[in-house]
Design a protein around this motif. Structure first.
Motif, short mmCIF file in Angstrom:
data_model
loop_
_atom_site.label_atom_id
_atom_site.label_comp_id
_atom_site.label_asym_id
_atom_site.label_seq_id
_atom_site.Cartn_x
_atom_site.Cartn_y
_atom_site.Cartn_z
N GLU A 1 21.39 0.35 20.12
CA GLU A 1 22.70 1.25 19.91
C GLU A 1 23.80 0.88 21.00
OE1 GLU A 1 21.70 5.29 18.96
OE2 GLU A 1 20.48 4.67 17.23
N TRP B 1 28.76 7.23 7.99
CA TRP B 1 27.38 6.38 7.57
C TRP B 1 28.05 5.16 6.69
CZ3 TRP B 1 22.68 5.96 9.20
CH2 TRP B 1 22.21 7.16 9.87
N LYS C 1 26.23 1.34 10.79
CA LYS C 1 25.38 2.40 11.35
C LYS C 1 24.02 2.31 10.80
CE LYS C 1 25.49 7.59 12.07
NZ LYS C 1 26.29 8.70 12.11
N LEU D 1 28.36 5.90 17.72
CA LEU D 1 27.65 5.57 16.69
C LEU D 1 27.24 6.91 15.82
CD1 LEU D 1 26.41 3.08 15.22
CD2 LEU D 1 24.15 3.71 16.58
N ARG E 1 30.27 8.28 13.96
CA ARG E 1 30.79 7.38 12.74
C ARG E 1 30.36 7.89 11.66
NH1 ARG E 1 31.29 1.17 13.73
NH2 ARG E 1 31.31 0.49 11.60
#
Ligand code: SF4
Ligand code: SF4
Length: 470
Positions: A138, A152, A156, A147, A150
């Motif tokens: 990550e 989905w 991700k 992340l 963010r």
């Protein structure tokens, strides 16, 4: 909490009223520690890899086909460094535990939480295995935050799924190794290769352990150290002002200020860059002082040292030190507390070693059968009936012969008697001891039994023989 004063500056101590990982409304605040870098982190990585190798290899080590280390708490059978211990050795365990507790108290009074940062399995697995995988998949702190924020999407999902799959697999491997310590490798092989119905408990244990390890390293994380670990929570009483801590030298660092002022020597050496806070896996600011959450992982030392190098100041603004070293300049002091712990530890240790040295491979207990008096076998002889129990604490079968010491006595077994002790087992039997009347002078006469194996005496036991009142 009250405010304290340093260099005339009122220091707010309200940070002690809450923990960094729980928000004001009681929800979990997820910690995104910045990836640590530095000499201490490199050294810890090496040491951790050493511990991991030991952890995974240990259950596979055998001596003459027997485990080197076994912690079978279910059957209360333990093998430590190749020596088998049984429930009959419980007093040794209690003594060993007491010795260990005093050792922990002494070690902590001297070296603080060195164990937590360098050797604790929770830290080793969390920081050196799972966290490294997280950085690898990550990215560093900022990428992880981005992340998580963010929406989905496939990017991700691919990262999250791959991370959690790897986490689960490692948790599964740890779980199996953990089970090997309890059951032994051979039994573990049966559990994973035989029919499910034959080893339901073993299978369920693997799944439960996997779930627990996965949960701890994927979600619970630093909460183990802050909320669950009793050692962490005892720091308040185990540490004293002379104990080694990861400490911020507030005399040198304060008043903190921006870099420009520090270079003009208008402020202390701390440029308030927050690098030490960003790398902390428990989310604390070590500049506030020693806190329960600090696991002495040294990440803040490395972070601060790299800043000090960049601004041409000496390293060690955050370092291994003690409260008294910072406050009074006292480097190391042997306190009465340390002397007291050392004396108690020495006494316990010597006692433990002596008892271990005196420990026999066979343990014999002979007791007269309760509720029965003596019997006259003929005009010249009297008999008593006894129960005998023999514990074989070795991994080998042992042939045995039981004799009465220094007496004309005769042993007559009820049934087959005991002539062989099976490895790691307990044998019990019953026998008549027949003594000549001439040897009975009191109502209770002491009798000694000796256990021989291949002509060599290996143990003895005492009991009493009832006779008529002459
Ligand atoms: S890393 Fe060092 S200089 Fe930066 S805030 Fe922490 S103590 Fe101050
Ligand atoms: S304060 Fe420093 S030593 Fe303590 S846990 Fe945080 S980073 Fe590690």
């Amino acid at each position: 909490m009250e405010a304290s004063t340093f260099k005339g500056i009122k220091k707010d101590e309200s940070f002690r009223d809450s923990i960094a990982t729980i928000s004001a409304d009681g929800k979990r605040s997820w910690i995104y520690p910045k990836k640590p870098k530095g000499k201490l982190y490199n050294a810890r990585t090496l040491v951790s890899y050493g511990f991991l190798v030991i952890f995974f290899i240990m259950p596979w080590i055998t001596i003459n086909g027997h485990p080197f280390m076994l912690l079978n708490v279910i059957e209360r059978k333990f093998v430590l460094f190749g020596i088998a211990f049984f429930p009959q050795d419980f007093f040794l365990f209690v003594l060993a535990m007491l010795t260990f507790v005093v050792f922990i108290a002494l070690f902590t009074a001297l070296f603080g939480r060195l164990w937590c940062g360098w050797a604790c399995p929770q830290t080793v697995f969390m920081e050196m295995v799972f966290r490294k995988i997280e950085y690898w998949i990550e990215g560093d702190m900022q990428q992880q935050k981005a992340l998580d924020k963010r929406e989905w999407d496939s990017y991700k999902a691919s990262r999250k799924i791959s991370k959690h799959l790897i986490f689960f697999t490692i948790a599964f491997i740890i779980s199996n190794t953990f089970l090997m310590y309890i059951t032994g490798v051979e039994e573990w092989k049966h559990i994973i290769s035989d029919d499910f119905s034959k080893h339901t408990a073993g299978f369920i244990s693997i799944l439960v352990f996997t779930g627990v390890f996965y949960g701890v390293y994927a979600r619970f994380r630093e909460q183990v150290c802050i909320v669950v670990c009793p050692y962490g929570r005892l720091q308040g009483v185990l540490l004293d002002p002379n104990s080694v801590i990861v400490g911020y030298d507030y005399k040198r660092g304060e008043p903190r200020g921006k870099l420009a002022k520090a270079t003009e020597n208008k402020t202390g050496d701390c440029i308030d860059c927050h690098q030490c806070v960003q790398v902390c896996p428990t989310g604390i600011d070590i500049r506030n002082g020693t806190q329960l959450e600090c696991i002495n992982c040294t990440a803040c030392i490395d972070a601060c040292n790299s800043i000090m190098n960049k601004i041409n100041k000496p390293e060690g603004l955050i370092r291994y030190t003690s409260e008294n070293a910072i406050k009074k300049g006292i480097k190391f002091k042997v306190t009465s507390r340390v002397i007291g712990y050392s004396v108690v530890l020495s006494v316990l240790f010597i006692t433990l070693i002596t008892l271990l040295a005196l420990r026999t491979d066979i343990e014999t207990t002979v007791l007269r059968t309760p509720g029965l008096l003596y019997q006259k076998t003929d005009d010249q002889h009297i008999s008593n009936i006894f129960n005998i129990q023999l514990v074989n604490k070795t991994f080998d079968d042992i042939p045995v012969t039981i004799k009465v010491a220094s007496s004309e006595g005769q042993i007559k077994w009820v049934g087959d008697g005991i002539s062989k002790l099976k490895a790691e087992s307990v044998a019990a039997g019953e026998f008549f001891l027949i003594l000549p009347k001439s040897e009975i002078t009191k109502t209770k006469t002491k009798v000694k039994f000796e256990v021989y194996s291949n002509g060599k005496k290996i143990d003895d036991a005492e009991s009493s023989f009832l006779g008529p009142n002459n």
